[in-house]
Design a protein around this motif. Structure first.
Motif, PDB file in Angstrom:
ATOM      1  N   ALA A 110     -30.280 -51.079  38.513  1.00  0.00           N
ATOM      2  CA  ALA A 110     -30.564 -52.474  38.185  1.00  0.00           C
ATOM      3  C   ALA A 110     -29.277 -53.253  37.934  1.00  0.00           C
ATOM      4  CB  ALA A 110     -31.468 -52.540  36.960  1.00  0.00           C
ATOM      5  N   ALA A 151     -32.410 -56.106  32.159  1.00  0.00           N
ATOM      6  CA  ALA A 151     -33.497 -55.419  32.852  1.00  0.00           C
ATOM      7  C   ALA A 151     -33.243 -53.919  32.902  1.00  0.00           C
ATOM      8  CB  ALA A 151     -33.648 -55.980  34.266  1.00  0.00           C
ATOM      9  N   LEU A 155     -35.611 -51.053  31.195  1.00  0.00           N
ATOM     10  CA  LEU A 155     -36.199 -50.021  32.055  1.00  0.00           C
ATOM     11  C   LEU A 155     -35.759 -48.633  31.609  1.00  0.00           C
ATOM     12  CD1 LEU A 155     -35.881 -51.663  35.584  1.00  0.00           C
ATOM     13  CD2 LEU A 155     -37.970 -51.261  34.279  1.00  0.00           C
ATOM     14  N   ALA A 158     -37.779 -47.749  28.569  1.00  0.00           N
ATOM     15  CA  ALA A 158     -39.147 -47.370  28.920  1.00  0.00           C
ATOM     16  C   ALA A 158     -39.196 -45.967  29.516  1.00  0.00           C
ATOM     17  CB  ALA A 158     -39.732 -48.390  29.896  1.00  0.00           C
ATOM     18  N   LYS A 159     -38.209 -45.659  30.355  1.00  0.00           N
ATOM     19  CA  LYS A 159     -38.146 -44.316  30.935  1.00  0.00           C
ATOM     20  C   LYS A 159     -37.906 -43.276  29.853  1.00  0.00           C
ATOM     21  CE  LYS A 159     -37.660 -41.022  33.987  1.00  0.00           C
ATOM     22  NZ  LYS A 159     -38.846 -40.443  34.669  1.00  0.00           N
ATOM     23  N   ALA A 209     -44.993 -49.292  27.517  1.00  0.00           N
ATOM     24  CA  ALA A 209     -44.440 -49.386  28.868  1.00  0.00           C
ATOM     25  C   ALA A 209     -44.638 -50.777  29.462  1.00  0.00           C
ATOM     26  CB  ALA A 209     -45.083 -48.327  29.764  1.00  0.00           C
ATOM     27  N   MET A 210     -45.858 -51.313  29.346  1.00  0.00           N
ATOM     28  CA  MET A 210     -46.128 -52.641  29.874  1.00  0.00           C
ATOM     29  C   MET A 210     -45.338 -53.697  29.110  1.00  0.00           C
ATOM     30  SD  MET A 210     -47.999 -52.499  32.504  1.00  0.00           S
ATOM     31  CE  MET A 210     -48.336 -54.265  32.604  1.00  0.00           C
ATOM     32  N   ALA A 212     -42.455 -53.297  27.702  1.00  0.00           N
ATOM     33  CA  ALA A 212     -41.059 -53.210  28.129  1.00  0.00           C
ATOM     34  C   ALA A 212     -40.850 -53.903  29.470  1.00  0.00           C
ATOM     35  CB  ALA A 212     -40.628 -51.748  28.216  1.00  0.00           C
ATOM     36  N   LEU A 213     -41.765 -53.684  30.405  1.00  0.00           N
ATOM     37  CA  LEU A 213     -41.628 -54.308  31.729  1.00  0.00           C
ATOM     38  C   LEU A 213     -41.748 -55.830  31.638  1.00  0.00           C
ATOM     39  CD1 LEU A 213     -43.725 -51.814  33.882  1.00  0.00           C
ATOM     40  CD2 LEU A 213     -41.240 -52.094  33.885  1.00  0.00           C
ATOM     41  N   ILE A 214     -42.708 -56.308  30.870  1.00  0.00           N
ATOM     42  CA  ILE A 214     -42.891 -57.757  30.716  1.00  0.00           C
ATOM     43  C   ILE A 214     -41.694 -58.372  30.007  1.00  0.00           C
ATOM     44  CG2 ILE A 214     -44.292 -59.534  29.593  1.00  0.00           C
ATOM     45  CD1 ILE A 214     -46.723 -57.700  30.027  1.00  0.00           C
ATOM     46  N   SER A 216     -38.669 -57.241  29.964  1.00  0.00           N
ATOM     47  CA  SER A 216     -37.538 -57.208  30.892  1.00  0.00           C
ATOM     48  C   SER A 216     -37.559 -58.415  31.824  1.00  0.00           C
ATOM     49  CB  SER A 216     -37.586 -55.915  31.710  1.00  0.00           C
ATOM     50  OG  SER A 216     -36.621 -55.925  32.735  1.00  0.00           O
ATOM     51  N   GLU A 217     -38.736 -58.715  32.365  1.00  0.00           N
ATOM     52  CA  GLU A 217     -38.866 -59.838  33.296  1.00  0.00           C
ATOM     53  C   GLU A 217     -38.633 -61.173  32.587  1.00  0.00           C
ATOM     54  OE1 GLU A 217     -39.500 -61.667  36.972  1.00  0.00           O
ATOM     55  OE2 GLU A 217     -39.244 -59.544  36.465  1.00  0.00           O
TER      56      GLU A 217
END
Length: 230
Positions: A110, A151, A155, A158-159, A209-210, A212-214, A216-217
């Protein structure tokens, strides 16, 4: 999270601790490696790139076994770290190391893509004004690549939260010490009547997880808008 039992809450708290340390410790190295791969040509570059991404390709158990061979109590490096008061095998610190290694490729990828998107003419202009390489990186490259860094960090976090194979191989599944969320879910599924607790932890894992992704965006977009308006 009052609906979680003590053992479940312990696993969540330990996972947050492990993932946070894994992210904080690996982020500076990820930025350095990403910048190296994005901006430098050197012999063996493809080998370095392959080694960085190797944890994504290898079975996680293999990565965990290699960590055990390197940092285990009978290994020279592992014994040295233990004597220095920094034991890794079968400790939460080892879980953080395993999580950091597994999340490292995602962070590097990233951040590298973000650095490659930075206009090299801006870097060259700063250099012509007398800025050193470090100053160019700190004042031009790093700020412009910030969305990708954010980002990559999220990520990687989250991983790290979801890492299982390498962690359980390297540090086992010790309650209160190395039993993270995935290990706790696995343990609950192995005992009669543990499905309910496992389901609760699965829900927590999905939410984290969700989230973290949201995050990040949203953070990347916010930083990009501020930079465009600057």
């Amino acid at each position: 999270m009052s609906w979680l039992g003590p053992e479940e809450w312990q696993a969540v708290a330990l996972s947050l601790k492990v993932a946070s340390w894994a992210t904080l410790l690996s982020l500076p190295f990820a930025i350095w490696v990403a910048h190296l791969l994005a901006r430098r040509d050197f012999p063996g570059k493809q080998v370095v790139n392959g080694l960085v991404h190797l944890p994504l390709i290898l079975p996680p158990v293999v990565t965990g076994y290699l960590l055990l061979l390197t940092f285990g109590g009978t290994a020279h490096l592992g014994a040295l770290l233990t004597n220095l008061g920094l034991p890794l095998a079968f400790r939460w610190t080892g879980a953080a190391l395993a999580a950091a290694i597994m999340g490292f490729p995602l962070m590097v990828r990233a951040i590298r893509l973000s650095i490659e998107a930075v206009d090299t003419h801006l870097e060259a202009a700063a250099a012509t004004l007398g800025a050193s390489r470090l100053q160019v990186f700190a004042t031009v490259t790093l700020p412009l690549a910030l969305p990708g860094i954010i980002a990559g960090a999220i990520l990687g976090f989250a991983k790290a939260m979801g890492e299982f194979g390498a962690t359980i191989t390297f540090v086992a599944n010790i309650p209160g010490e190395t039993r993270t969320l995935p290990s706790a879910i696995y343990s609950f599924l192995q005992v009669p009547g543990g499905e309910t607790a496992a389901v609760r932890l699965v829900v927590i894992s999905i939410i984290i997880a969700m989230g973290a992704l949201i995050a990040s965006e949203l953070l990347a977009r916010r930083v990009s808008k501020r930079m465009e308006g600057a």
